[in-house]
Design a protein around this motif. Structure first.
Motif, PDB file in Angstrom:
ATOM      1  N   GLU A 548       3.997 -58.272 -68.025  1.00  0.00           N
ATOM      2  CA  GLU A 548       3.343 -57.040 -67.425  1.00  0.00           C
ATOM      3  C   GLU A 548       4.266 -55.974 -67.130  1.00  0.00           C
ATOM      4  N   SER A 549       5.421 -56.147 -67.474  1.00  0.00           N
ATOM      5  CA  SER A 549       6.529 -55.237 -67.401  1.00  0.00           C
ATOM      6  C   SER A 549       7.013 -54.478 -68.495  1.00  0.00           C
ATOM      7  N   SER A 550       7.231 -53.220 -68.306  1.00  0.00           N
ATOM      8  CA  SER A 550       7.690 -52.413 -69.414  1.00  0.00           C
ATOM      9  C   SER A 550       9.180 -52.662 -69.910  1.00  0.00           C
ATOM     10  N   LEU A 551       9.765 -53.654 -68.950  1.00  0.00           N
ATOM     11  CA  LEU A 551      11.300 -53.866 -69.288  1.00  0.00           C
ATOM     12  C   LEU A 551      11.226 -54.473 -70.619  1.00  0.00           C
ATOM     13  N   LEU A 552      10.337 -55.275 -71.148  1.00  0.00           N
ATOM     14  CA  LEU A 552      10.215 -55.951 -72.500  1.00  0.00           C
ATOM     15  C   LEU A 552      10.566 -54.951 -73.498  1.00  0.00           C
ATOM     16  N   ASN A 585       7.873 -49.622 -65.255  1.00  0.00           N
ATOM     17  CA  ASN A 585       6.444 -49.369 -65.145  1.00  0.00           C
ATOM     18  C   ASN A 585       5.502 -50.952 -65.209  1.00  0.00           C
ATOM     19  N   VAL A 586       4.378 -50.610 -64.958  1.00  0.00           N
ATOM     20  CA  VAL A 586       3.712 -52.124 -65.126  1.00  0.00           C
ATOM     21  C   VAL A 586       2.557 -51.822 -65.921  1.00  0.00           C
ATOM     22  N   LYS A 587       2.060 -52.911 -66.784  1.00  0.00           N
ATOM     23  CA  LYS A 587       0.479 -53.049 -67.003  1.00  0.00           C
ATOM     24  C   LYS A 587       0.062 -54.393 -66.720  1.00  0.00           C
ATOM     25  N   LEU A 588      -0.931 -54.172 -65.585  1.00  0.00           N
ATOM     26  CA  LEU A 588      -1.451 -55.227 -64.813  1.00  0.00           C
ATOM     27  C   LEU A 588      -2.218 -56.181 -65.936  1.00  0.00           C
ATOM     28  N   ASP A 589      -2.060 -57.513 -65.700  1.00  0.00           N
ATOM     29  CA  ASP A 589      -2.964 -58.358 -66.719  1.00  0.00           C
ATOM     30  C   ASP A 589      -4.519 -58.367 -65.793  1.00  0.00           C
ATOM     31  N   SER A 590      -5.408 -57.964 -66.382  1.00  0.00           N
ATOM     32  CA  SER A 590      -6.801 -57.684 -66.164  1.00  0.00           C
ATOM     33  C   SER A 590      -7.441 -58.913 -65.311  1.00  0.00           C
TER      34      SER A 590
END
Length: 605
Positions: A548-552, A585-590
């Motif tokens: 869920e992280s933009s660090l990847l 930044n984050v991309k939350l797992d729905s």
């Protein structure tokens, strides 16, 4: 003629000279011996008349006494009379040309029950003037209890041992380590981040070691002399603070506070240094804080005269350094000010060093309730202001006012939230169950942003929430943001200063914190996880996974930032902040995050 003189002198010195006259040794007979013995007796009797009978060498003061009581009573109530008697005896003897009596003779007038006093007096063999002093000291034990109490009140009281001076470069190893890991940013960078509602969570550097130090008994110097009083506390790892009472003169253009006291307040020091900003464990932060000097003067003429005299107490503090950052606004200034001033009910003067006009104006709703009088800007003021009591520095218990393992502090935090509601006229004091809960989502930009914010908003609505959003501009619109938060039941956001808006939630509201990747659980819990408990709020956290992280998108999976976050933590807080907070930044797992939202929703049904 010269030779005749030498022969004459030789003959005269042949038998000795001095007090026996000039006699040849061979002619020294019975007459000379008798004269010698008689002279020795005279010398001994003069030096110590006690060795001869009084009939031979009578003491004149004994045969012609002064008109005083012959046998004074040695009771506590007659102690002054006893001193007078002994002084008159000694004085009369001196006037008559006799030597002062020896110790045994003085001690004969002491009571038989005071054997220790007699023995002490028998050892006295000193000059006349010294004898009177020794007698006075020995007789002081007969003073009345009332006289002793009066003497004790005149002595300074030290209830606590003295402490080290403030701002010493050598502090505990824990404090040094915390200072080294503090972020080193320029004031411009800090102001810029404050505008973006970013937080430099340096409070997280205060580990459990410092909290244990905080809970230990503080080392303070407390000195009370007549009407002057000084309590200086430099033992707390978070702040230094000094309370003073007496003739206090604040000289702004010299950054000095004088306290006039004829009697020394502290035998070890007459000057104390203090930086009145409650974040002393952060070296780089405290570099920007102006230092105040507290100095004692024994002569009022040495101090500048008063231009303005106040019949109110004073509180002196600094409004720098992180002002503009909501977390630090409340942690380092507003809540500490509340602790230091609310007991005065507005009857107190605020004196501000490192005056930040933007912050002072922003928080006028609080400051005008804490003090009903104009604030004194010590950076521009030139007049000497005088007070009878003052507090220099503020108490900072912990993040947003929370102090660990201190139940009494919870009550203060509740009082603080009540103070906020009254100051801002917030309508809701408690969450009402059975109604559709309102969820406020804090939306950030550029850093720690929710990439899929639209999906999250729709999912929250689908769960059953009434969703309200607030961007950076809205959160900076104070006090409007306070009313928005107060109208909601749940405050949700990624770790950052915006979560400080929890202060406006009604009681039993919920703080939902999203933790970025990078093993930041301890950081989030310290700054925003524990304070809700003190404010009567609930706390829920959601820690994102690597996926869920933009660090990847920036680092390969085998990079230490991804594979070994602890190696980044070992480099210090500055590195942790830049990598895991500023760049992420984050991309939350729905599917995963939905379960957290449902849990929160059910708590309001």
């Amino acid at each position: 003629m010269f030779e005749n003189y030498k022969d004459h002198k030789k003959r005269n010195m042949k038998g000795g000279g001095g007090i026996l006259g000039r006699h040849d040794a061979q002619k020294f007979g019975c007459n000379a011996m008798a004269k010698c013995l008689l002279f020795g007796v005279v010398v001994l009797s003069v030096l110590n008349p006690a060795v001869l009978p009084h009939s031979i060498f009578p003491r004149k003061w004994a045969t012609d006494p002064v008109n005083i009581e012959e046998k004074p009573k040695f009771e506590a109530s007659n102690s002054e009379h006893t001193k007078l008697t002994l002084r008159l005896i000694a004085k009369t003897e001196d006037q008559d040309g006799n030597k002062t009596t020896t110790g045994p003779e003085v001690s004969t007038s002491l009571p038989e029950s005071n054997e220790k006093q007699e023995k002490a007096e028998e050892k006295i063999e000193i000059k006349d003037t010294e004898r009177i002093t020794r007698i006075d000291i020995s007789m002081s034990s007969f003073d009345s209890q009332e006289k002793q109490k009066e003497n004790e009140l005149e002595k300074p009281l030290e209830k606590e041992p003295p402490t080290t001076r403030s701002n010493t470069p050598a502090e505990s190893s824990e404090t040094k380590q915390s200072q080294e890991t503090s972020p080193s940013l320029s004031l411009n960078e800090i102001e810029k981040q404050g505008e973006n509602n970013l937080t430099i969570d340096t409070d997280a550097n205060q580990t459990s070691r410092n909290e244990k130090m905080q809970d230990s008994s503080p080392t303070t110097t407390e000195v009370i002399v007549n009407k002057s009083k000084l309590i200086y506390n430099s033992a707390n790892p978070r702040y230094n603070i000094c309370s003073i009472e007496g003739d206090i003169r604040v000289v702004p253009d010299a950054s000095t506070i004088f306290i006039v006291s004829p009697t020394p307040l502290d035998p070890n020091s007459t000057t104390w240094k203090i930086k009145p900003y409650p974040r002393k464990w952060e070296f780089h932060t405290m570099e920007a804080i102006s230092e105040m000097t507290i100095q004692q003067l024994t002569d009022a003429n040495q101090a500048r005269s008063c231009d303005v005299t106040h019949d109110l107490p004073a509180v002196v503090f600094s409004s720098a350094r992180f002002m503009g950052n909501l977390f630090h606004d409340y942690t380092d200034m507003i809540y500490p000010l509340f602790l230091g001033t609310h007991r005065y009910n507005g009857e107190v003067k605020l004196l501000v060093k490192d005056y930040v006009a933007k912050s002072i104006e922003k928080y006028r709703p609080y400051l005008t309730r804490l003090s009903h009088y104009p604030i004194i800007n010590l950076d521009t003021e030139t007049s000497v202001h005088c007070f009878s009591s003052a507090q220099v520095g503020l108490e900072n218990p912990g993040p947003l006012g929370y102090k660990f393992q201190n139940p009494q502090n919870d009550q203060a935090m509740q009082q603080f939230r009540h103070f906020i509601r009254e100051s801002l006229s917030l309508e809701r004091s408690e969450v009402e169950k059975g109604k559709k809960p309102r969820l406020l989502i804090l939306l950030r930009k550029n850093t720690r942003a929710i990439i899929n914010e639209d999906d999250v908003i729709n999912m929250a609505k689908d769960v059953g929430f009434e969703v309200v959003t607030a961007d950076v501009e809205t959160t900076l619109d104070f006090p409007r943001i306070a009313h928005i938060v107060n109208s909601c039941d749940v405050l949700m956001g990624i770790h950052g200063a915006g979560l400080g808006n929890m202060l406006y939630l009604p009681t039993n509201g919920t703080v939902l914190q999203i933790l970025p990747y990078g093993e930041l659980k301890w950081v989030g819990r310290f700054d925003y996880g524990d304070p809700p408990r003190g404010f009567g709020l609930r706390y829920v956290e959601y820690e994102i996974t690597l996926e869920e992280s933009s660090l990847l998108e920036k680092y390969p999976r085998d990079h230490p930032v991804i594979a070994d976050p602890q190696s980044i933590h070992k480099k210090g807080w500055q590195e942790v902040y830049v990598v895991y907070l500023y760049e992420q930044n984050v991309k939350l797992d729905s599917n995963r995050f939905r379960g957290t939202l449902e849990e929160v929703f059910q708590s309001y049904q």
